[in-house]
Design an enzyme around this catalytic site. Structure first.
Site, PDB file in Angstrom:
ATOM      1  CE  LYS A   1      -4.441   0.973   0.256  1.00  0.00           C
ATOM      2  NZ  LYS A   1      -5.599   0.156  -0.186  1.00  0.00           N
TER       3      LYS A   1
ATOM      4  CG  ASP B   1      -7.308   3.325  -0.751  1.00  0.00           C
ATOM      5  OD1 ASP B   1      -7.802   2.197  -0.703  1.00  0.00           O
ATOM      6  OD2 ASP B   1      -7.364   4.108   0.227  1.00  0.00           O
TER       7      ASP B   1
END
Ligand code: NDP
Ligand code: 2IT
Length: 447
Positions: A128, A168
């Protein structure tokens, strides 16, 4: 609560080595608690160091992102990429641009991503990244210059077989376009190094819809197991971004009525059912605020503050905004109002208190790692199409996504039952996700 002495020690170490990162501690504690019966059955995961290793990211990259705003002033942001675990494939996971981003938040997201990606059954590891850059109120030019600077550094560490970022919070089609364009320019290669790309340059049909649609496919399986369905149900969806919009779209197609949506300022309630075309025009069209819904539907209500959305009576709640958006109090309000199912579109939207409240009340609860895995699963399908240099139709991708979500539900349910926690999908998803990663790590020896 963790009771196993070894797991307790691992947890204490995580807290000591990652101070001031409460979201990361929260994510690790939940997984370790679920793993108690697993390490009893398979002590080799402790003996061979897999548990100690799996809570430590393989690599953390942290960098300065300098860019020039429209007034000519130099702005400095922080960029992050946490390459958490590559045991079962290249690191894979989104980039988040939001002022709240810090190392701990990216670590919690990367950790969760590792198990989520494993649940999809596709060959993707966990990662991430992101930045504390706030795209809100910035011009297209500012967002482009920021993205180009961010990628100028990030490109050193990623690649189609190494690490494949995606979107995201705050990173959608526009940002992915700027990021991919800069990667291509710097590396002079045209590969599937990012997913969520535009359809004209290697993106997959149905990726945009995938997280929200997948969430509803997963929820449908939970409901089916209890002899019911979306038809005729009242639904509340928090957020009004990518995940929320396509969850609303699919829930509506499946016969439910979505009556509320939100953004970080407040929520709308429309007893006639949300007019999704109006929300898309506000959010996807002009990046406006959810309050503007009232300009088109003056009969609807707007309330300041986003947490009030959980006081709206509903049968099904789909939190699709951000972490810890449902606390114990909001969970109690949902239960008191008769909610029957909660499924998480966002990552870790329910606090441990809230999860406890739902489980005690016997409510169907679909945890994020399982319920929102449709987005990254479809990203992996985008990677496959890029490698093969061909593209599948919307229907083909959607059908694969649907099959993957059904399979995730089945494997989480089966793991929960196998380890004596029937119906507990939190434990089931953690265990099923863990086993594939852990067995691969065992196979590699010390790693
Ligand atoms: P978007 O940026 O498209 O939308 C985010 C939405 O959540 C916006 O409505 C935003 O409101 C709201 N929001 C963000 N931060 C907060 C906050 N601190 N408090 C209240 N509301 C907030 O993001 P996505 O829809 O892509 O992501 C939503 C969630 O889903 C995140 O948790 C993400 O990690 C998760 N997720 C996303 C996937 C994807 O494929 N995109 C896949 C799996 C999970 P505002 O505009 O006011 O900021
Ligand atoms: O949290 C997530 O799963 C995502 N943001 C999607 C990641 C991806 O690589 O598609």
């Amino acid at each position: 609560m963790i009771t196993n002495a070894y797991l307790l020690e691992v947890m204490e170490n995580v807290k000591k080595r990652n101070q001031g990162e409460p979201e990361f501690h929260q994510a690790v504690a939940e997984v370790l608690e679920s793993l108690e019966p697993v390490v009893e059955k398979y002590p080799e995961f402790i003996e061979k160091g897999v548990i100690d290793s799996i809570v430590e990211p393989e690599r953390i990259i942290k960098f300065r992102v300098p860019w020039v705003d429209d007034s000519g002033k130099v702005q400095i942001n922080r960029g992050f990429r946490v390459q958490f675990n590559s045991a079962i494939g290249p690191y894979k996971g989104g980039l988040r641009f939001h002022p709240s981003v810090n190392e701990g938040i990216i670590k919690f997201l990367g950790f969760e991503q590792t198990f989520k990606n494993s649940l999809t059954t596709l060959p993707i590891g966990g990662g991430k990244g992101g930045s504390d850059f706030d795209p809100k109120g910035k011009s297209d030019g500012e967002v482009m210059r920021f993205c180009q600077s961010f990628m100028t550094e990030l490109q050193k560490y990623i690649g189609a077989d190494t690490d494949v970022p995606a979107g995201d919070i705050g990173v959608g089609a526009r940002e992915i376009g700027y990021l991919f364009g800069q990667y291509k320019r710097l590396r002079d290669e045209y590969t599937g190094v990012l997913t969520g790309k535009g359809l004209t340059y290697g993106g997959s049909l149905a990726r945009k819809e995938a997280t929200g649609y997948g969430l509803c496919y997963f929820t449908e399986e939970m409901l089916k197991d209890s002899g019911t369905s979306f038809a005729g149900k009242t639904v509340v969806v928090s957020g009004s971004g990518n995940v929320a919009i396509y969850a609303t779209e699919k829930a509506t197609t499946l016969g439910a009525k979505v009556v509320a949506m939100s953004d970080s300022n407040g929520y709308i309630y429309d007893k006639n059912g949300i007019d999704l075309a109006a929300v898309k025009a506000i959010k996807e069209g002009r990046r406006g605020r959810i309050k503007e819904y009232l300009d088109v539907h003056p009969e609807a209500e707007y309330h300041e503050g986003c947490s009030g959305i959980w006081t709206v009576k509903c049968d099904i709640a789909l939190p699709c905004a951000t972490q810890n958006e449902i606390n114990g109090e909001s969970a109690k309000a949902l239960v008191a109002n008769g909610v029957m199912a909660v499924a998480e579109g966002a990552n870790m939207p329910s606090t441990p208190d809230a999860i406890h409240t739902f489980q005690q009340a016997g409510i169907l609860f679909g945890p994020a790692k399982a319920a929102n895995a449709g987005g990254v699963a479809t990203s992996a399908l985008e990677m496959s199409q890029n490698s093969m240099r061909l593209s599948w139709s919307f229907e083909e991708v959607d059908e694969k996504l649907h099959g993957i979500m059904i399979n995730i539900y089945k494997s989480a349910s089966a793991a929960a039952e196998e380890f004596g926690m029937k119906g507990n999908l939190v434990a089931g998803a953690n265990i099923a996700g863990f086993l594939k990663v852990a067995r691969s790590m065992l196979a590699y020896g010390v790693c």
